[in-house]
Enzyme design. Structure first.
Site, PDB file in Angstrom:
ATOM      1  N   SER A 131     -21.375  11.098  -4.186  1.00  0.00           N
ATOM      2  CA  SER A 131     -21.989  11.911  -3.176  1.00  0.00           C
ATOM      3  C   SER A 131     -23.442  11.529  -2.867  1.00  0.00           C
ATOM      4  O   SER A 131     -23.974  11.994  -1.867  1.00  0.00           O
ATOM      5  CB  SER A 131     -21.968  13.371  -3.634  1.00  0.00           C
ATOM      6  N   SER A 136     -20.953  10.305  -8.902  1.00  0.00           N
ATOM      7  CA  SER A 136     -21.772  10.282  -7.686  1.00  0.00           C
ATOM      8  C   SER A 136     -23.040   9.451  -7.764  1.00  0.00           C
ATOM      9  O   SER A 136     -23.761   9.336  -6.759  1.00  0.00           O
ATOM     10  CB  SER A 136     -22.130  11.713  -7.274  1.00  0.00           C
ATOM     11  N   LYS A 161     -32.119  12.728  -2.663  1.00  0.00           N
ATOM     12  CA  LYS A 161     -30.838  13.268  -2.199  1.00  0.00           C
ATOM     13  C   LYS A 161     -31.028  14.714  -1.753  1.00  0.00           C
ATOM     14  O   LYS A 161     -31.702  15.496  -2.440  1.00  0.00           O
ATOM     15  CB  LYS A 161     -29.833  13.200  -3.356  1.00  0.00           C
TER      16      LYS A 161
END
Lengths: 432, 432
Positions: free
Chosen positions: A149, A173, A80
């Site tokens: 996210s 997330s 990420k």
């Protein structure tokens, strides 16, 4: 090159790891298979913000020629874009940080690399890991959100582009995108995995974790991130040594907001786990977790992003600006009371696991919502994140629109290995 | 320009803040006075790694011409080089990061600037905030260590170069240099101040705090960092409204290692506080704090610095390398047990404050050791850092070599404002 007639990019991480360690398959072929898949699909899914193809192939060849380095030897992984990487720019999903090149890997990235994993690229984060969508689409239906996210990491693993990927959770997330994309998502106990080199939002809540296609996959990743080899212990994933857990069915105080698909999954789980599970309600001290989680996240995120708010407001989305303004309105006095209450609630949470080894709970309201404007509601994740408990999402069914649906299991603090053993047992029964 | 016949650079922060708000003095004169002092002294003390003189003077002129911005309006401050600054390079005390220019201020820096403070420069940190000395010397005797790891910040405040400076503590890196340099050092409750933008070592322990010349000074800084205005409440620093605290005299299980100077200070405090203080021993559950703090710090630091260890070992000191290697030998299983024990011990620590408002405890073994090879032993700080409790060092006497000696007060978690009120009361009685 195939194993069990599957293309390499579809292998579970643990299967690939075993085949790589035996040299039945080569890391370079696995990397190439993943890169081919990315090449076919990522122009539609948009899971990656940046690829590292040449370096990944070169490293894979080196790994194939040398000794087995660790639990993740030769496994491609994605990171990420909230985590720093020394060889790829890191922008935290924000134009403020476009082109930023960190000097060091985040600790989690360094540990994965040391264990032999091959970084294939950076995956899309929502804006500063908050609620404003990135460009990623749900691989099961491109008109739907992948969740966030950790959008790109979940979508890439779901679509077969990667066997493993790193993400973070502050509200929901990891678990929410895992649910929407139909993969296993693992949030370790708070503070077991170093957050060094990860853009900080809310230190009471921020947790590094990851995605795989099976419980055993995230066990490999979890063992490397925590340094606790029990998370990858093969006995936890073997029916002859892994015994039935005592399961509490904890629908949470917000259950009435779960939609028909989540209710259907819950009924299916109750049936599959009959004889091993009992209905369980949170005690009165743990009824207000969601409101407190929101207040803690807002207060801390507003302070952590104070520089960006003051100097780059024009590069922040309207919704994030609103969150930061609301967070600045919460006083430090209120936050002190919240921190005291959180400490007390985390203490009470230990008692949840006297009669149960794990709790089964909803992960999301339902299937991934249509559209890319929202990443969905983290409601069912907020409370467990506030308590710092380890959580794992288990995908096992589909909703009315054909999108993945599942549930999460929640374990005792610092008992991540037992959560994974129980999750493997439960997942097998749910997917039979 | 003088106030009470003192040169401006010698003013306490709170006195300067009042004079600035009344426009009795100008920020530009205060900044110039501090820069002059730095110019005279820093070629010997070496508190600064980087100065920001022109920008500071320009900002001071702007502040003088505009409205009062906040609690720190016009006050010069220094920032330990472990915290990111958007306008000055940030190297974490390590050649690995030489010349690194962050894109954003650390949250703590951004909050101080928003409150009107003027960044004068970056102060020396030991190597990656560990035990290997930087170049800073003790301003009271240049042949002695200033303590560490927040060496430059403590020395600069002690020497009158700055009224306020930011530092961090993982073992004893605020309280110890405050003791050795003879200034007030404040470590807020763990996790009350955002660590965003600060090089992460041990998330269970790392805490942002700072230095001033009076309790009220660090109250101003603490109010800005925590967003809790109670820390700067004038009633806490006024004898007509601030009442006597109940004080526990907690010499700790390691008291036998305190030298004659610390013992002398302790006897002096017992006498000065007679009638308000009782001897207090830690309960059995809190006897092994030091060993556990060391294990937690080593495990977490080794993971947080995994990239540096693997890729820049030749740029790390031998002692830090040894610490990282030892840390990697602690298993994740042991660390999980330690995290569980820390949570339990923090819960028990709340009971310390049933019969006492604050605990008086030693800050350091004695005066600052001679030589610059070591920054001294953080022994007496480790346990309180592990418990996450707010601490404040109070300088009030001198040892046999004429160097400063004092003691620390420890407060209840999240009760930082009451700790400061009690500390003001105690400090007045100790310095009468």
């Amino acid at each position: 090159m195939k194993t069990n007639n599957q293309p390499l990019h579809q292998l579970d991480a643990w299967q690939a790891a075993e085949a790589l360690a035996r040299r039945d398959i080569l890391a370079v072929d696995l990397v190439r298979s993943c890169l081919d898949r990315i090449d076919q699909r990522d122009s539609e899914v948009h899971a990656f913000i940046q690829l590292n193809a040449d370096a990944a192939l070169a490293l894979a060849r080196t790994l194939d020629a040398g000794p087995v380095r660790g639990l993740l030897h030769g496994l491609p992984f994605g990171v990420k874009d909230l985590l720093d990487t020394a060889d790829l720019p890191t922008a935290y999903g924000s134009p403020i940080y476009a082109g930023q090149q960190p000097r060091a890997d985040a600790a989690a990235v360094a540990l994965c690399r040391e264990a032999g994993a091959v970084l294939l690229g950076k995956t899309v984060s929502t804006e500063l890991a908050n609620m404003t969508s990135g460009i990623t689409r749900n691989p099961h239906n491109l008109q739907h959100t992948p969740g966030g996210s950790s959008s790109g990491s979940a979508a890439a693993v779901a679509d077969g582009m990667l066997p493993l990927a790193l993400g973070t959770q502050t509200a929901g997330s990891l678990i929410r995108p895992a649910a929407f994309c139909g993969v296993v998502g693992f949030k370790p106990s708070h503070n077991r995995v170093s957050r060094a080199g990860v853009k900080s939002l809310s230190e009471t809540l921020d947790t590094i974790g990851g995605f795989g296609r099976s419980v055993r996959d995230v066990g490999l990743l979890g063992a490397v991130l925590t340094g606790d080899t029990r998370l990858a212990d093969p006995r936890n994933f073997d029916d002859s040594t892994n015994s039935a857990p005592r399961i509490g069915l904890c629908a949470t105080p917000d259950w009435s907001l779960a939609d028909e698909d989540t209710q259907q999954a819950w009924a299916q789980a109750e049936k599959a786990l009959a004889g091993h599970a009992q209905t369980f309600a949170l005690p009165p001290e743990l009824q207000n977790l969601v409101a407190r989680q929101k207040a803690v996240q807002m207060f801390e995120t507003a302070r952590s992003l104070r520089h960006e708010h003051r100097h780059h407001a024009h590069q922040l989305s309207a919704s994030l600006l609103t969150l930061l303004e609301d967070g600045m309105r919460i006083s430090g006095e209120t936050h002190a009371q919240n921190l005291l209450a959180v400490a007390q609630q985390r203490h009470v949470a230990a008692e949840l696991f006297v009669d149960h080894d794990v709790l089964l709970a909803p992960s999301a309201l339902g299937e991934a919502p249509a559209g890319l404007e929202t990443t969905g509601d983290p409601l069912f994740c907020r409370g467990w994140t506030l308590l710092g408990l380890p959580c794992i999402h288990l995908p096992f069914t589909h909703g009315r629109q054909g999108l993945p649906v599942g549930l999460q299991l929640v374990g005792r603090f610092a008992d991540d290995h037992r959560l994974l053993a129980a999750a493997h047992w439960v997942h097998q029964r749910l997917t039979r």
